[in-house]
Design an enzyme around this catalytic site. Structure first.
Site, mmCIF file in Angstrom:
data_model
loop_
_atom_site.group_PDB
_atom_site.id
_atom_site.type_symbol
_atom_site.label_atom_id
_atom_site.label_comp_id
_atom_site.label_asym_id
_atom_site.label_seq_id
_atom_site.Cartn_x
_atom_site.Cartn_y
_atom_site.Cartn_z
ATOM 1 N N GLU A 184 -11.109 -6.030 12.067
ATOM 2 C CA GLU A 184 -9.735 -6.050 12.564
ATOM 3 C C GLU A 184 -8.827 -5.433 11.508
ATOM 4 O O GLU A 184 -8.568 -6.030 10.467
ATOM 5 C CB GLU A 184 -9.284 -7.484 12.858
ATOM 6 C CG GLU A 184 -7.832 -7.569 13.315
ATOM 7 C CD GLU A 184 -7.291 -8.983 13.379
ATOM 8 O OE1 GLU A 184 -6.049 -9.141 13.313
ATOM 9 O OE2 GLU A 184 -8.093 -9.936 13.482
ATOM 10 N N ARG A 187 -0.089 -4.646 9.375
ATOM 11 C CA ARG A 187 0.815 -5.264 8.403
ATOM 12 C C ARG A 187 1.233 -4.298 7.304
ATOM 13 O O ARG A 187 2.123 -4.595 6.519
ATOM 14 C CB ARG A 187 0.146 -6.501 7.785
ATOM 15 C CG ARG A 187 -0.184 -7.588 8.788
ATOM 16 C CD ARG A 187 -0.893 -8.745 8.129
ATOM 17 N NE ARG A 187 -1.375 -9.706 9.119
ATOM 18 C CZ ARG A 187 -2.080 -10.798 8.822
ATOM 19 N NH1 ARG A 187 -2.376 -11.061 7.552
ATOM 20 N NH2 ARG A 187 -2.484 -11.613 9.776
ATOM 21 N N THR A 206 -2.419 -7.626 14.547
ATOM 22 C CA THR A 206 -0.965 -7.792 14.415
ATOM 23 C C THR A 206 -0.214 -6.925 15.418
ATOM 24 O O THR A 206 0.800 -6.310 15.102
ATOM 25 C CB THR A 206 -0.479 -7.510 12.979
ATOM 26 O OG1 THR A 206 -1.466 -7.956 12.038
ATOM 27 C CG2 THR A 206 0.795 -8.291 12.690
ATOM 28 N N LYS A 242 -7.369 -16.298 20.525
ATOM 29 C CA LYS A 242 -7.348 -16.538 19.082
ATOM 30 C C LYS A 242 -6.483 -17.767 18.820
ATOM 31 O O LYS A 242 -5.289 -17.761 19.132
ATOM 32 C CB LYS A 242 -6.759 -15.306 18.370
ATOM 33 C CG LYS A 242 -6.487 -15.496 16.890
ATOM 34 C CD LYS A 242 -6.020 -14.171 16.284
ATOM 35 C CE LYS A 242 -4.683 -14.295 15.632
ATOM 36 N NZ LYS A 242 -4.313 -13.095 14.850
#
Length: 215
Positions: free
Chosen positions: A44, A48, A72, A132
């Protein structure tokens, strides 16, 4: 060649999905290769940092055995950009109407973040059965997952947030957990030093994780 996998297949491909923030684009490919060498195939790459999209593209092009996802995701416009860069799945910290619409229009499988039973119900009503739990430990951790398993047996989780090498196996022992997410596989100091052997060692330990007896 672009991979085509459904989200559950992706979650089953690795017991741990590393949550990766790329601060130097030159680190992206060697980091992916180091993780892959340790048996961790699902990655992943978060948005960010400003290098997120470029890192996804580089890994997708140069490390074809990796299953590259984008993390994100907080804006709808990010979905198509990530898909075009080579991401084959997406992860978001929460779920909104705009994210649902973007996931459907882009065709990018989405693992959305939830924190409460009401959010789990809302996500399931929107068609999401793989979720998640985030942030997992503040949200109640193993206790929360076990409590949700009874009334919502058709939902599976990738808990992320506050999980470590020492606690991952206990999370994996929950019957509704398919994999866990974590950042301990990619320590910043090791990446900055180019210590790819250390990261491969961490990845090998993570890929060998087996569930422990539950609490």
């Amino acid at each position: 060649m672009r991979l085509s996998l459904d989200l559950l297949d992706i979650m089953h491909a690795s017991p741990v999905i590393p949550v990766i923030a790329i601060e130097d684009i030159d680190h992206a490919v060697p980091l992916a290769k180091a993780l892959l060498a340790g048996g961790i195939r699902v990655l992943e790459i978060t948005l960010r940092t400003s290098h997120g999209m470029a890192a996804i593209r580089a890994i997708a092009e140069q490390v074809p055995r990796a299953i590259v996802g984008v993390g994100t995701l907080t804006y709808g416009a990010q979905f198509s950009a990530a898909r075009d860069a080579g991401a084959v799945f997406g992860v978001s910290p929460g779920l909104t109407a705009a994210l649902i619409a973007a996931a459907k229009s882009s065709g990018l499988p989405l693992l959305p973040g939830v924190m409460t039973p009401s959010e789990v119900l809302a996500a399931r009503e929107a068609g999401f059965h793989q979720l998640k739990l985030f942030p997992a430990v503040p949200a109640g951790g193993i206790g929360m997952l076990n409590a949700i398993a009874g009334p919502l047996p058709d939902v599976t989780f990738c808990p992320t947030g506050g999980i470590s090498q020492e606690t991952a196996a206990k999370f994996l022992a929950c019957k509704n957990v398919t994999c866990v997410g974590g950042s301990w596989l990619t320590p910043r100091k090791a990446i900055q030093a180019g210590d790819w052997a250390h990261i491969t060692t961490l990845a090998a330990a993570a890929s060998a994780l087996r569930p422990m007896s539950g609490e």
